[in-house]
Design a protein around this motif. Structure first.
Motif, short mmCIF file in Angstrom:
data_model
loop_
_atom_site.label_atom_id
_atom_site.label_comp_id
_atom_site.label_asym_id
_atom_site.label_seq_id
_atom_site.Cartn_x
_atom_site.Cartn_y
_atom_site.Cartn_z
N THR A 280 0.84 -1.19 0.00
CA THR A 280 0.00 0.00 0.00
C THR A 280 0.88 1.24 0.00
O THR A 280 2.02 1.22 0.47
CB THR A 280 -0.94 0.05 1.22
OG1 THR A 280 -0.15 0.01 2.42
CG2 THR A 280 -1.91 -1.11 1.22
N LEU A 281 0.31 2.31 -0.51
CA LEU A 281 0.97 3.61 -0.45
C LEU A 281 -0.05 4.60 0.12
O LEU A 281 -1.06 4.91 -0.52
CB LEU A 281 1.42 4.07 -1.83
CG LEU A 281 2.11 5.44 -1.87
CD1 LEU A 281 3.44 5.40 -1.14
CD2 LEU A 281 2.31 5.92 -3.30
N LYS A 282 0.21 5.06 1.33
CA LYS A 282 -0.66 6.03 1.97
C LYS A 282 -0.09 7.42 1.73
O LYS A 282 1.10 7.65 1.95
CB LYS A 282 -0.79 5.75 3.46
CG LYS A 282 -1.84 6.60 4.16
CD LYS A 282 -2.07 6.15 5.59
CE LYS A 282 -3.18 6.96 6.24
NZ LYS A 282 -3.45 6.52 7.63
N LEU A 283 -0.94 8.34 1.29
CA LEU A 283 -0.51 9.68 0.95
C LEU A 283 -1.33 10.72 1.71
O LEU A 283 -2.56 10.59 1.83
CB LEU A 283 -0.66 9.94 -0.55
CG LEU A 283 0.15 9.04 -1.49
CD1 LEU A 283 -0.26 9.31 -2.93
CD2 LEU A 283 1.64 9.26 -1.32
N GLY A 284 -0.65 11.74 2.21
CA GLY A 284 -1.30 12.92 2.73
C GLY A 284 -1.06 14.05 1.75
O GLY A 284 0.08 14.42 1.48
N LEU A 285 -2.12 14.59 1.17
CA LEU A 285 -2.01 15.59 0.12
C LEU A 285 -2.72 16.87 0.52
O LEU A 285 -3.80 16.84 1.12
CB LEU A 285 -2.63 15.06 -1.19
CG LEU A 285 -2.05 13.76 -1.74
CD1 LEU A 285 -2.88 13.27 -2.92
CD2 LEU A 285 -0.59 13.94 -2.16
N GLU A 286 -2.11 17.98 0.18
CA GLU A 286 -2.76 19.28 0.38
C GLU A 286 -4.03 19.32 -0.46
O GLU A 286 -4.04 18.92 -1.62
CB GLU A 286 -1.80 20.39 -0.03
CG GLU A 286 -2.31 21.79 0.19
CD GLU A 286 -1.29 22.81 -0.25
OE1 GLU A 286 -1.45 23.37 -1.36
OE2 GLU A 286 -0.32 23.05 0.50
N PHE A 287 -5.11 19.81 0.15
CA PHE A 287 -6.38 19.90 -0.57
C PHE A 287 -6.37 21.16 -1.42
O PHE A 287 -6.43 22.28 -0.93
CB PHE A 287 -7.53 19.93 0.44
CG PHE A 287 -8.89 19.79 -0.20
CD1 PHE A 287 -9.17 18.73 -1.05
CD2 PHE A 287 -9.89 20.71 0.07
CE1 PHE A 287 -10.42 18.60 -1.63
CE2 PHE A 287 -11.15 20.59 -0.51
CZ PHE A 287 -11.41 19.53 -1.36
N ASN A 288 -6.24 20.97 -2.74
CA ASN A 288 -6.19 22.09 -3.66
C ASN A 288 -6.92 21.72 -4.94
O ASN A 288 -7.57 20.66 -5.02
CB ASN A 288 -4.74 22.51 -3.94
CG ASN A 288 -3.88 21.34 -4.42
OD1 ASN A 288 -4.35 20.45 -5.12
ND2 ASN A 288 -2.60 21.34 -4.04
N ALA A 289 -6.81 22.56 -5.95
CA ALA A 289 -7.56 22.31 -7.18
C ALA A 289 -7.15 21.00 -7.85
O ALA A 289 -7.99 20.30 -8.44
CB ALA A 289 -7.34 23.49 -8.14
N THR A 290 -5.87 20.65 -7.75
CA THR A 290 -5.39 19.41 -8.37
C THR A 290 -5.96 18.19 -7.66
O THR A 290 -6.49 17.27 -8.31
CB THR A 290 -3.86 19.36 -8.35
OG1 THR A 290 -3.34 20.47 -9.09
CG2 THR A 290 -3.35 18.06 -8.97
N THR A 291 -5.84 18.16 -6.36
CA THR A 291 -6.29 16.97 -5.62
C THR A 291 -7.81 16.91 -5.52
O THR A 291 -8.37 15.82 -5.38
CB THR A 291 -5.66 16.96 -4.22
OG1 THR A 291 -5.97 18.18 -3.53
CG2 THR A 291 -4.16 16.81 -4.31
N LYS A 292 -8.50 18.06 -5.59
CA LYS A 292 -9.96 18.05 -5.52
C LYS A 292 -10.57 17.26 -6.68
O LYS A 292 -11.61 16.60 -6.51
CB LYS A 292 -10.51 19.47 -5.52
CG LYS A 292 -12.03 19.55 -5.33
CD LYS A 292 -12.52 20.97 -5.35
CE LYS A 292 -14.03 21.03 -5.02
NZ LYS A 292 -14.84 20.24 -5.96
N THR A 293 -9.92 17.30 -7.83
CA THR A 293 -10.42 16.53 -8.98
C THR A 293 -10.49 15.04 -8.64
O THR A 293 -11.47 14.36 -8.97
CB THR A 293 -9.51 16.75 -10.20
OG1 THR A 293 -9.47 18.14 -10.53
CG2 THR A 293 -10.00 15.95 -11.40
#
Length: 328
Positions: A234-247
């Motif tokens: 598995t690969l767990k990711l924490g990503l900033e919520f922005n226009a790119t990740t919102k898609t």
């Protein structure tokens, strides 16, 4: 009476699974090394014992387990990757590139290690046939690359430390990710194409589980081989919520099957590099509106998924200045 500061960890490469060797390297980056001996011991009785219970003690089998925890560096991380993914043959004449991949059709041929822990006065113990049964890497801002894993082995036995010199190594740090070091691609795209802004990644946690288990045979108390089942990861990711990740979030919550390709490249210079590539399917543990120092984040987990074009679900490579002959 040894002090904890006097305890050392060393390793050697075995050519025969059941035969321990004298350590040849003081592996850098180990903060904790646990070696345990969970032997199979039993007390038995029979219908002659009444309330007295068992009166015969038996040693049914010898065993060894353990764990390691520490930080990754470009020079000695390949010892663990060789042990996990199969011993790599480096390319180049210096610096050297070692390529790794999760097994697809056949099990890898790992670097089987003898791991030694102890001090130079009272003594040490060694684990023969040491193999990783799972492995984790975690990367996040302001912290060196964290590594950890569980170990299986044949048995522990008393030994002595070798006289070894600690090598000079370069720790793997988050600032080694260059301006185009993060990639986040669609399933239909090509791995390593679409750049993700560095601030978007808040953490990554890669977990690889080869599902290895010791195998006992008649005629020996200790295991004589090991078995390997289909791998998981598995690969767990924490990503900033922005226009790119919102898609991606919109697609996930809308019920669209979301599969992604992720790549990170860390390199402080031309002679050192670590590349991790992972292809997977987003699982159902999506967390929206997480908090990273006041910034909204989204956390998701990719389950390993074979990608036909990529030809795998996991590939890694390490560049360093250590030749194959030097990695004894």
């Amino acid at each position: 009476m040894p002090m904890q500061s006097e305890v050392r960890a060393q390793a050697g490469t075995q050519s025969v699974y059941t035969t321990p060797v004298t350590p040849t390297v003081a592996i850098r980056g180990i903060d904790e090394l646990s070696l345990k001996s969970p032997n199979d011991i039993e007390v038995i009785g029979d219908m002659t014992q009444a309330l007295a219970g068992g009166d015969i003690g038996l040693v049914n089998g010898l065993n060894a387990t353990g764990s390691m925890k520490g930080w990754g560096n470009y020079e000695h991380l390949p010892y663990w990757l060789d042990n996990l993914l199969g011993q790599a043959t480096p390319s180049g004449a210096g610096p050297y590139t070692r390529a790794y991949a999760a097994p697809i059709t056949t099990a890898p041929t790992p670097r089987i290690m003898t791991l030694v822990k102890g001090d130079a006065t009272v003594g040490a113990y060694r684990m023969a046939g040491a193999l990783l049964s799972n492995f984790m890497m975690r990367l996040e801002p302001k912290k060196r690359l964290a590594i950890s894993g569980d170990l299986i082995g044949i048995q522990l036995s008393p030994t002595t430390l070798a006289s070894l010199t600690a090598a000079s190594v370069i720790p793997i740090q988050p600032n080694h990710v260059g301006a185009t070091g993060l990639k986040w691609d669609s399933w239909g795209g090509t791995m390593g194409t679409t750049t993700l802004a560095n601030c978007t990644l808040r953490f990554m946690e890669l977990s690889i589980k080869p599902d290895r288990n010791s195998r006992w045979c008649l005629g020996n108390l200790a295991a004589q081989s090991y078995v390997e089942k289909p791998w998981d990861g598995t690969l767990k990711l924490g990503l900033e919520f922005n226009a790119t990740t919102k898609t991606d979030v919109d697609a996930i919550v809308g019920g669209t099957l979301t599969q992604k390709q992720f790549q990170v490249t860390l390199s402080p210079g031309a002679s050192q590099s670590l590349v991790v590539q992972f292809a997977g399917t987003v699982q159902n543990d999506l967390e929206i509106f997480g908090d990273d120092d006041g910034v909204v984040t989204v956390e998701l987990t990719l389950q390993r998924t074979y990608h036909a074009t990529f030809g795998n679900w996991l590939k890694m490579s390490v560049i360093n200045t250590i030749s194959n002959a030097a990695m004894v």
